[in-house]
Write an enzyme that holds these catalytic residues in place. Structure first.
Site, PDB file in Angstrom:
ATOM      1  N   SER A 256       1.001  -0.717  -0.256  1.00  0.00           N
ATOM      2  CA  SER A 256       0.500   0.267   0.160  1.00  0.00           C
ATOM      3  C   SER A 256       0.909   0.999   0.042  1.00  0.00           C
ATOM      4  O   SER A 256       1.209   1.647   0.662  1.00  0.00           O
ATOM      5  CB  SER A 256      -0.569  -0.208   1.517  1.00  0.00           C
ATOM      6  OG  SER A 256      -1.670   1.343   1.221  1.00  0.00           O
TER       7      SER A 256
ATOM      8  N   HIS B   6      -0.960  -0.989  -4.233  1.00  0.00           N
ATOM      9  CA  HIS B   6      -2.664  -0.442  -3.834  1.00  0.00           C
ATOM     10  C   HIS B   6      -2.481   0.525  -3.576  1.00  0.00           C
ATOM     11  O   HIS B   6      -1.773   0.967  -2.927  1.00  0.00           O
ATOM     12  CB  HIS B   6      -2.645  -1.956  -2.604  1.00  0.00           C
ATOM     13  CG  HIS B   6      -4.615  -1.676  -1.916  1.00  0.00           C
ATOM     14  ND1 HIS B   6      -4.781  -2.180  -2.085  1.00  0.00           N
ATOM     15  CD2 HIS B   6      -4.322  -1.231  -0.908  1.00  0.00           C
ATOM     16  CE1 HIS B   6      -5.968  -2.079  -1.037  1.00  0.00           C
ATOM     17  NE2 HIS B   6      -5.479  -1.083  -0.423  1.00  0.00           N
TER      18      HIS B   6
ATOM     19  N   ASP C 232      -4.422   3.709  -1.620  1.00  0.00           N
ATOM     20  CA  ASP C 232      -5.499   4.011  -0.916  1.00  0.00           C
ATOM     21  C   ASP C 232      -5.974   5.528  -1.030  1.00  0.00           C
ATOM     22  O   ASP C 232      -5.475   6.121  -1.236  1.00  0.00           O
ATOM     23  CB  ASP C 232      -5.196   3.592   0.155  1.00  0.00           C
ATOM     24  CG  ASP C 232      -4.495   1.944   0.667  1.00  0.00           C
ATOM     25  OD1 ASP C 232      -6.178   1.367   0.618  1.00  0.00           O
ATOM     26  OD2 ASP C 232      -3.911   1.768   1.386  1.00  0.00           O
TER      27      ASP C 232
ATOM     28  N   MET D   3      -8.885   8.100  -0.225  1.00  0.00           N
ATOM     29  CA  MET D   3     -10.076   8.027   1.256  1.00  0.00           C
ATOM     30  C   MET D   3     -10.370   9.915   0.945  1.00  0.00           C
ATOM     31  O   MET D   3      -9.110  11.127   0.226  1.00  0.00           O
ATOM     32  CB  MET D   3      -9.075   8.422   2.332  1.00  0.00           C
ATOM     33  CG  MET D   3      -7.467   6.684   2.289  1.00  0.00           C
ATOM     34  SD  MET D   3      -6.991   7.112   4.181  1.00  0.00           S
ATOM     35  CE  MET D   3      -6.574   5.191   3.847  1.00  0.00           C
TER      36      MET D   3
ATOM     37  N   HIS E 238      -7.735   1.560  -4.089  1.00  0.00           N
ATOM     38  CA  HIS E 238      -8.860   0.808  -3.424  1.00  0.00           C
ATOM     39  C   HIS E 238      -9.614   2.191  -3.242  1.00  0.00           C
ATOM     40  O   HIS E 238      -9.103   2.901  -2.310  1.00  0.00           O
ATOM     41  CB  HIS E 238      -8.443   0.452  -2.473  1.00  0.00           C
ATOM     42  CG  HIS E 238      -9.583   0.056  -0.836  1.00  0.00           C
ATOM     43  ND1 HIS E 238      -8.545   0.304   0.497  1.00  0.00           N
ATOM     44  CD2 HIS E 238     -10.719   0.154  -0.489  1.00  0.00           C
ATOM     45  CE1 HIS E 238      -9.628  -0.427   1.241  1.00  0.00           C
ATOM     46  NE2 HIS E 238     -10.309  -0.298   0.477  1.00  0.00           N
TER      47      HIS E 238
ATOM     48  N   MET F 260     -12.225   4.266  -0.870  1.00  0.00           N
ATOM     49  CA  MET F 260     -12.731   4.873   0.698  1.00  0.00           C
ATOM     50  C   MET F 260     -13.378   5.837   0.175  1.00  0.00           C
ATOM     51  O   MET F 260     -12.796   7.308   0.527  1.00  0.00           O
ATOM     52  CB  MET F 260     -11.384   4.302   1.100  1.00  0.00           C
ATOM     53  CG  MET F 260     -11.296   2.597   1.580  1.00  0.00           C
ATOM     54  SD  MET F 260     -10.090   3.790   2.881  1.00  0.00           S
ATOM     55  CE  MET F 260      -8.707   3.388   1.428  1.00  0.00           C
TER      56      MET F 260
ATOM     57  N   MET G 285     -11.922  -6.138   4.627  1.00  0.00           N
ATOM     58  CA  MET G 285     -11.337  -4.927   5.612  1.00  0.00           C
ATOM     59  C   MET G 285     -10.555  -5.968   6.877  1.00  0.00           C
ATOM     60  O   MET G 285     -11.603  -6.234   6.977  1.00  0.00           O
ATOM     61  CB  MET G 285     -11.874  -4.012   5.589  1.00  0.00           C
ATOM     62  CG  MET G 285     -12.235  -2.847   4.447  1.00  0.00           C
ATOM     63  SD  MET G 285     -10.514  -3.107   3.665  1.00  0.00           S
ATOM     64  CE  MET G 285      -9.378  -1.974   4.813  1.00  0.00           C
TER      65      MET G 285
ATOM     66  N   ASP H 256      -7.198  -6.762   3.531  1.00  0.00           N
ATOM     67  CA  ASP H 256      -6.242  -5.351   3.504  1.00  0.00           C
ATOM     68  C   ASP H 256      -6.756  -5.230   4.875  1.00  0.00           C
ATOM     69  O   ASP H 256      -7.089  -4.624   5.493  1.00  0.00           O
ATOM     70  CB  ASP H 256      -7.344  -4.217   2.648  1.00  0.00           C
ATOM     71  CG  ASP H 256      -6.748  -3.116   2.421  1.00  0.00           C
ATOM     72  OD1 ASP H 256      -5.427  -2.717   3.212  1.00  0.00           O
ATOM     73  OD2 ASP H 256      -6.916  -2.092   1.751  1.00  0.00           O
TER      74      ASP H 256
HETATM   75  C1  DX5 Z   1      -6.236   0.909   5.280  1.00  0.00           C
HETATM   76  C2  DX5 Z   1      -6.340   1.155   4.326  1.00  0.00           C
HETATM   77  C3  DX5 Z   1      -5.279  -0.042   3.851  1.00  0.00           C
HETATM   78  C4  DX5 Z   1      -4.036   0.313   4.596  1.00  0.00           C
HETATM   79  C5  DX5 Z   1      -2.907  -0.786   5.009  1.00  0.00           C
HETATM   80  O1  DX5 Z   1      -7.426   2.185   5.336  1.00  0.00           O
HETATM   81  O2  DX5 Z   1      -7.111   0.786   2.912  1.00  0.00           O
HETATM   82  O3  DX5 Z   1      -4.613  -0.131   2.580  1.00  0.00           O
HETATM   83  O4  DX5 Z   1      -3.595   1.489   4.343  1.00  0.00           O
HETATM   84  O5  DX5 Z   1      -2.036  -0.453   5.373  1.00  0.00           O
HETATM   85  P1  DX5 Z   1      -1.024  -1.777   6.769  1.00  0.00           P
HETATM   86  O6  DX5 Z   1      -0.587  -2.437   6.495  1.00  0.00           O
HETATM   87  O7  DX5 Z   1      -0.398  -0.124   7.840  1.00  0.00           O
HETATM   88  O8  DX5 Z   1      -2.167  -1.436   7.456  1.00  0.00           O
HETATM   89 ZN    ZN Z   2      -6.137  -0.234   1.366  1.00  0.00          ZN
END
Ligand code: DX5
Ligand code: ZN
Length: 235
Positions: A19, A43, A45, A47, A76, A78, A147, A185
């Protein structure tokens, strides 16, 4: 790009998806170069400060990342109203777009929308959401993302409640011969990857575990080794 998701071989393969949330964005090129040989996909993320209590980055940054690597980009989302964000991330170069079941009343329509433009479609569920809600949609999906933390931040602790969901999804996939890949994840590291593998996951997102390591490529190799030995126990 070879099929990284839905062939029988790809589904059995253990894949590590670092990630990039935990990367150093002031030196992203160097961070990616250190991983290139070992990472299977990246990956991303995304947000929005609304669906989750944090803001990360958007399509502009994804476009920059696309220029740095040919590896599959696993976005991903979110975000609330994910339907608004499919085209921007597709145009930015995402190969797989996963959105959250909790974020839209029309997941089926959105899956169709993603697949219609030639992208892979994934559906993610929060720790508090039952995997049973996915059942009517499984046939349509390229990937299910379970998740194992509440989304929003890297570096949180793994929630074992993900394992029952992974196991049930894995069972449904094999009973009904469904092609979706199973990704987990959150909180994946040396001490948790074995249990997630035994439960059925084969794609592992790892942020802090990889980027906090002195040698991130070696850490990916180690995670993969641990997952492979657990996968072998579980046939
Ligand atoms: C959380 C994300 C994950 C996260 C993973 O909201 O979707 O992808 O960044 O990070 P670690 O491996 O540090 O939990
Ligand atoms: Zn993620």
């Amino acid at each position: 790009m070879p099929d990284f998701l839905c062939t029988a071989a790809a589904r059995q393969k253990v894949q590590i998806a670092p990630s990039l949330l935990s990367a150093d964005f002031t030196r992203l090129r160097e961070d990616l170069e250190r991983l290139e040989g070992e990472a299977d996909l990246y990956h991303l993320d995304i947000m929005d400060g609304h669906f989750v209590p944090n803001i990360s980055y958007g399509p502009g940054i994804v476009k920059q990342i696309r220029k740095l690597s040919d590896k599959p980009l696993d976005a991903h989302l979110m975000v609330s109203e994910p339907e608004r964000w499919i085209s921007p991330f597709l145009d930015a170069g995402a190969d797989l777009i996963s959105f959250h079941l909790e974020a839209t009343p029309h997941p089926h329509r959105l899956i169709q929308q993603i697949k219609a433009v030639g992208c892979r479609a994934g559906l993610a569920i929060n720790p508090g959401t039952s995997e049973l809600l996915l059942e009517p949609l499984l046939e349509e999906l390229d990937l299910v993302l379970v998740m194992s933390v509440n989304p929003g931040f890297g570096g949180q602790s793994y929630l074992p409640l993900a394992e029952k969901k992974l196991a049930r999804l894995r069972r449904l996939a094999s009973e009904q011969d469904l092609p979706f890949a199973l990704e987990v994840d959150g909180g994946i590291k040396r001490t948790t990857i074995g249990a997630a593998t035994r439960a059925g996951a084969r794609i592992f997102v790892a942020g802090s575990a990889v980027f906090a390591a002195d040698d991130p490529a070696a850490e990916i190799r180690e995670l993969k080794k641990l997952a492979l030995s657990s996968a072998a126990e579980y046939v």
